[in-house]
Design a protein around this motif. Structure first.
Motif, PDB file in Angstrom:
ATOM      1  N   ALA A  77       0.840  -1.206   0.000  1.00 37.58           N
ATOM      2  CA  ALA A  77       0.000   0.000   0.000  1.00 37.58           C
ATOM      3  C   ALA A  77       0.875   1.256   0.000  1.00 37.58           C
ATOM      4  O   ALA A  77       0.557   2.252  -0.667  1.00 37.58           O
ATOM      5  N   TYR A  78       1.992   1.209   0.738  1.00 38.40           N
ATOM      6  CA  TYR A  78       2.912   2.349   0.781  1.00 38.40           C
ATOM      7  C   TYR A  78       3.592   2.547  -0.578  1.00 38.40           C
ATOM      8  O   TYR A  78       3.757   3.688  -1.039  1.00 38.40           O
ATOM      9  N   THR A  79       3.973   1.443  -1.225  1.00 37.05           N
ATOM     10  CA  THR A  79       4.716   1.521  -2.490  1.00 37.05           C
ATOM     11  C   THR A  79       3.808   1.796  -3.683  1.00 37.05           C
ATOM     12  O   THR A  79       4.131   2.619  -4.546  1.00 37.05           O
ATOM     13  N   PHE A  80       2.655   1.112  -3.738  1.00 37.63           N
ATOM     14  CA  PHE A  80       1.795   1.176  -4.931  1.00 37.63           C
ATOM     15  C   PHE A  80       0.495   1.940  -4.719  1.00 37.63           C
ATOM     16  O   PHE A  80      -0.282   2.111  -5.653  1.00 37.63           O
ATOM     17  N   GLY A  81       0.235   2.387  -3.499  1.00 38.42           N
ATOM     18  CA  GLY A  81      -0.996   3.114  -3.223  1.00 38.42           C
ATOM     19  C   GLY A  81      -1.998   2.271  -2.459  1.00 38.42           C
ATOM     20  O   GLY A  81      -1.941   1.035  -2.469  1.00 38.42           O
ATOM     21  N   ALA A  82      -2.934   2.956  -1.790  1.00 33.99           N
ATOM     22  CA  ALA A  82      -3.903   2.283  -0.918  1.00 33.99           C
ATOM     23  C   ALA A  82      -4.785   1.299  -1.680  1.00 33.99           C
ATOM     24  O   ALA A  82      -5.091   0.209  -1.188  1.00 33.99           O
ATOM     25  N   LYS A  83      -5.201   1.679  -2.894  1.00 35.51           N
ATOM     26  CA  LYS A  83      -6.101   0.824  -3.672  1.00 35.51           C
ATOM     27  C   LYS A  83      -5.459  -0.525  -3.960  1.00 35.51           C
ATOM     28  O   LYS A  83      -6.060  -1.588  -3.723  1.00 35.51           O
ATOM     29  N   LYS A  84      -4.235  -0.501  -4.472  1.00 37.61           N
ATOM     30  CA  LYS A  84      -3.549  -1.761  -4.784  1.00 37.61           C
ATOM     31  C   LYS A  84      -3.198  -2.519  -3.511  1.00 37.61           C
ATOM     32  O   LYS A  84      -3.177  -3.758  -3.515  1.00 37.61           O
ATOM     33  N   GLY A  85      -2.939  -1.793  -2.426  1.00 37.17           N
ATOM     34  CA  GLY A  85      -2.676  -2.448  -1.147  1.00 37.17           C
ATOM     35  C   GLY A  85      -3.893  -3.213  -0.654  1.00 37.17           C
ATOM     36  O   GLY A  85      -3.768  -4.336  -0.160  1.00 37.17           O
ATOM     37  N   MET A  86      -5.078  -2.610  -0.803  1.00 36.54           N
ATOM     38  CA  MET A  86      -6.301  -3.282  -0.374  1.00 36.54           C
ATOM     39  C   MET A  86      -6.616  -4.481  -1.270  1.00 36.54           C
ATOM     40  O   MET A  86      -7.070  -5.528  -0.787  1.00 36.54           O
ATOM     41  N   TYR A  87      -6.352  -4.329  -2.573  1.00 37.12           N
ATOM     42  CA  TYR A  87      -6.519  -5.469  -3.479  1.00 37.12           C
ATOM     43  C   TYR A  87      -5.557  -6.596  -3.102  1.00 37.12           C
ATOM     44  O   TYR A  87      -5.913  -7.781  -3.150  1.00 37.12           O
ATOM     45  N   ALA A  88      -4.335  -6.235  -2.737  1.00 40.01           N
ATOM     46  CA  ALA A  88      -3.345  -7.240  -2.336  1.00 40.01           C
ATOM     47  C   ALA A  88      -3.813  -7.993  -1.096  1.00 40.01           C
ATOM     48  O   ALA A  88      -3.674  -9.220  -1.012  1.00 40.01           O
ATOM     49  N   LEU A  89      -4.365  -7.263  -0.126  1.00 41.29           N
ATOM     50  CA  LEU A  89      -4.881  -7.901   1.087  1.00 41.29           C
ATOM     51  C   LEU A  89      -6.029  -8.841   0.742  1.00 41.29           C
ATOM     52  O   LEU A  89      -6.126  -9.956   1.276  1.00 41.29           O
ATOM     53  N   LEU A  90      -6.896  -8.394  -0.171  1.00 37.80           N
ATOM     54  CA  LEU A  90      -7.993  -9.256  -0.628  1.00 37.80           C
ATOM     55  C   LEU A  90      -7.432 -10.519  -1.285  1.00 37.80           C
ATOM     56  O   LEU A  90      -7.959 -11.623  -1.093  1.00 37.80           O
ATOM     57  N   GLY A  91      -6.338 -10.355  -2.030  1.00 35.22           N
ATOM     58  CA  GLY A  91      -5.689 -11.495  -2.676  1.00 35.22           C
ATOM     59  C   GLY A  91      -5.171 -12.505  -1.661  1.00 35.22           C
ATOM     60  O   GLY A  91      -5.282 -13.720  -1.868  1.00 35.22           O
ATOM     61  N   VAL A  92      -4.582 -12.015  -0.555  1.00 33.41           N
ATOM     62  CA  VAL A  92      -4.098 -12.902   0.512  1.00 33.41           C
ATOM     63  C   VAL A  92      -5.256 -13.730   1.068  1.00 33.41           C
ATOM     64  O   VAL A  92      -5.132 -14.952   1.269  1.00 33.41           O
ATOM     65  N   ILE A  93      -6.382 -13.078   1.293  1.00 34.80           N
ATOM     66  CA  ILE A  93      -7.553 -13.773   1.843  1.00 34.80           C
ATOM     67  C   ILE A  93      -8.092 -14.805   0.851  1.00 34.80           C
ATOM     68  O   ILE A  93      -8.356 -15.958   1.208  1.00 34.80           O
ATOM     69  N   ILE A  94      -8.246 -14.390  -0.432  1.00 33.48           N
ATOM     70  CA  ILE A  94      -8.765 -15.297  -1.463  1.00 33.48           C
ATOM     71  C   ILE A  94      -7.850 -16.500  -1.629  1.00 33.48           C
ATOM     72  O   ILE A  94      -8.310 -17.647  -1.710  1.00 33.48           O
ATOM     73  N   LEU A  95      -6.543 -16.240  -1.669  1.00 36.25           N
ATOM     74  CA  LEU A  95      -5.565 -17.314  -1.868  1.00 36.25           C
ATOM     75  C   LEU A  95      -5.651 -18.342  -0.731  1.00 36.25           C
ATOM     76  O   LEU A  95      -5.660 -19.552  -0.978  1.00 36.25           O
ATOM     77  N   GLY A  96      -5.717 -17.853   0.506  1.00 37.96           N
ATOM     78  CA  GLY A  96      -5.799 -18.759   1.648  1.00 37.96           C
ATOM     79  C   GLY A  96      -7.047 -19.626   1.613  1.00 37.96           C
ATOM     80  O   GLY A  96      -6.990 -20.835   1.859  1.00 37.96           O
ATOM     81  N   ILE A  97      -8.177 -19.007   1.281  1.00 39.26           N
ATOM     82  CA  ILE A  97      -9.444 -19.752   1.224  1.00 39.26           C
ATOM     83  C   ILE A  97      -9.415 -20.779   0.093  1.00 39.26           C
ATOM     84  O   ILE A  97      -9.792 -21.940   0.274  1.00 39.26           O
ATOM     85  N   LEU A  98      -8.949 -20.352  -1.091  1.00 36.91           N
ATOM     86  CA  LEU A  98      -8.937 -21.247  -2.249  1.00 36.91           C
ATOM     87  C   LEU A  98      -8.021 -22.450  -2.033  1.00 36.91           C
ATOM     88  O   LEU A  98      -8.374 -23.574  -2.416  1.00 36.91           O
ATOM     89  N   ILE A  99      -6.848 -22.229  -1.441  1.00 38.57           N
ATOM     90  CA  ILE A  99      -5.925 -23.346  -1.199  1.00 38.57           C
ATOM     91  C   ILE A  99      -6.586 -24.393  -0.305  1.00 38.57           C
ATOM     92  O   ILE A  99      -6.523 -25.599  -0.576  1.00 38.57           O
ATOM     93  N   ASP A 100      -7.265 -23.949   0.766  1.00 33.21           N
ATOM     94  CA  ASP A 100      -7.952 -24.887   1.656  1.00 33.21           C
ATOM     95  C   ASP A 100      -9.053 -25.649   0.921  1.00 33.21           C
ATOM     96  O   ASP A 100      -9.209 -26.859   1.088  1.00 33.21           O
ATOM     97  N   VAL A 101      -9.819 -24.924   0.106  1.00 39.08           N
ATOM     98  CA  VAL A 101     -10.920 -25.552  -0.638  1.00 39.08           C
ATOM     99  C   VAL A 101     -10.388 -26.578  -1.637  1.00 39.08           C
ATOM    100  O   VAL A 101     -10.909 -27.692  -1.756  1.00 39.08           O
ATOM    101  N   ILE A 102      -9.326 -26.211  -2.367  1.00 44.84           N
ATOM    102  CA  ILE A 102      -8.775 -27.104  -3.395  1.00 44.84           C
ATOM    103  C   ILE A 102      -8.138 -28.336  -2.767  1.00 44.84           C
ATOM    104  O   ILE A 102      -8.355 -29.462  -3.232  1.00 44.84           O
ATOM    105  N   ILE A 103      -7.366 -28.149  -1.693  1.00 45.77           N
ATOM    106  CA  ILE A 103      -6.761 -29.296  -1.014  1.00 45.77           C
ATOM    107  C   ILE A 103      -7.849 -30.218  -0.472  1.00 45.77           C
ATOM    108  O   ILE A 103      -7.746 -31.448  -0.559  1.00 45.77           O
TER     109      ILE A 103
END
Length: 283
Positions: free
Chosen positions: A166-192
């Protein structure tokens, strides 16, 4: 094909998928969704002469040294290999498929496709009893010295990376990145969970001998027998219990339908089965 060869082939397929999701979708959109790849993306603008793949390799070397010093030296050979192979594949993508801009102008689409590909790839790698190392090592250090659960420790590390994003790329991309962390964690559990899904079947039938023979000879599965008593009839009945995959369950259900339409069947979804005929308990 022996077990090790199969594991290595599947591991490389998983690494290629995860690297493709990261390189073709997350990196061009500056979506630093945690992990060493996300940290490399955050550092890259400050050291523009170094590629993402090279930065990942350098950081993984540093992290493994830190891991040896602060945790222990018992890192799995496959995990060490997978860690550097993941960085190397991204490095190769950079050399042969340079990305000047995102594939689309829709950041959410980039995040979604990048997360799905990465999650599928990482789930396959994890199923081969390997990992891509990286920030997992930092999470283990936090777990060891701060006594915080490993899952929470990893979330803390990835959250810190998204703050830097968020500091490097801006708040918007930082929030998208955080959303990505959440999505990735959920998807890995579902797929496994999906990769390990089986059906536990309990059945009572007057054609029990035929069904047992079908399970053992046709499905190549074992079965356990129990003796029960019907509450209404007070008759003694044999209960057959077995665990099969989804395709085998369809075959079993069709066979039972042919030999005994009055059979009583109860099924349960089983998310992990260990032991003979299934996943090795040591994995």
């Amino acid at each position: 094909m022996n077990k090790l060869t199969k594991e290595l082939i599947l591991m490389h397929i998983g690494l290629i998928l995860a690297a493709a999701g990261t390189y073709f979708f997350l990196i061009p959109s500056d979506l630093a969704a945690g992990g060493v790849s996300g940290l490399a993306m955050v550092i890259k603008p400050y050291i523009p002469n170094l590629s993402i793949g090279l930065l990942m390799t350098i950081m993984n070397i540093v992290l493994f040294i830190v891991g040896f010093v602060f945790i222990d030296s018992k890192f799995g050979a496959k995990s060490i290999y997978a860690t550097f192979a993941f960085s190397g594949i991204i490095w190769l993508f950079e050399k042969f498929f340079p990305m000047a801009s995102p594939l689309t102008n829709d950041m959410f689409i980039e995040l979604l496709f990048g997360s799905i590909l990465s999650a599928v790839g990482l789930a396959i790698v994890f199923e081969q009893n390997a990992s891509t190392g990286g920030t997992d090592i930092l999470a283990k250090i936090i777990n060891k010295y701060a006594h915080i659960d490993l899952g929470k420790s990893l979330l803390i590390v990835d959250f810190v990376i998204t703050i830097f994003a968020a500091y490097t790329f801006g708040a918007k991309k930082g929030m998208y990145a955080l959303l990505g962390v959440i999505i990735l964690g959920i998807l890995i559990d579902v797929i496994i969970g999906g990769l390990n899904d089986y059906k536990k079947v309990e059945l009572v039938s007057c054609e029990g001998e035929k069904i047992k023979k079908f399970i053992i000879e046709e499905l190549d599965r074992g079965a356990t027998l129990y003796v029960g008593r019907g509450a209404y009839t007070n008759d003694t009945k044999e209960i057959i219990t077995t665990v099969v995959d989804k395709k085998q369950f369809i075959k079993l259900k069709n066979f039972i339908n042919e030999v005994d339409k009055k059979a009583f069947i109860v099924t349960y979804n089983v998310h992990e089965t260990l032991g003979e005929g299934f996943k090795d308990i040591s994995d």
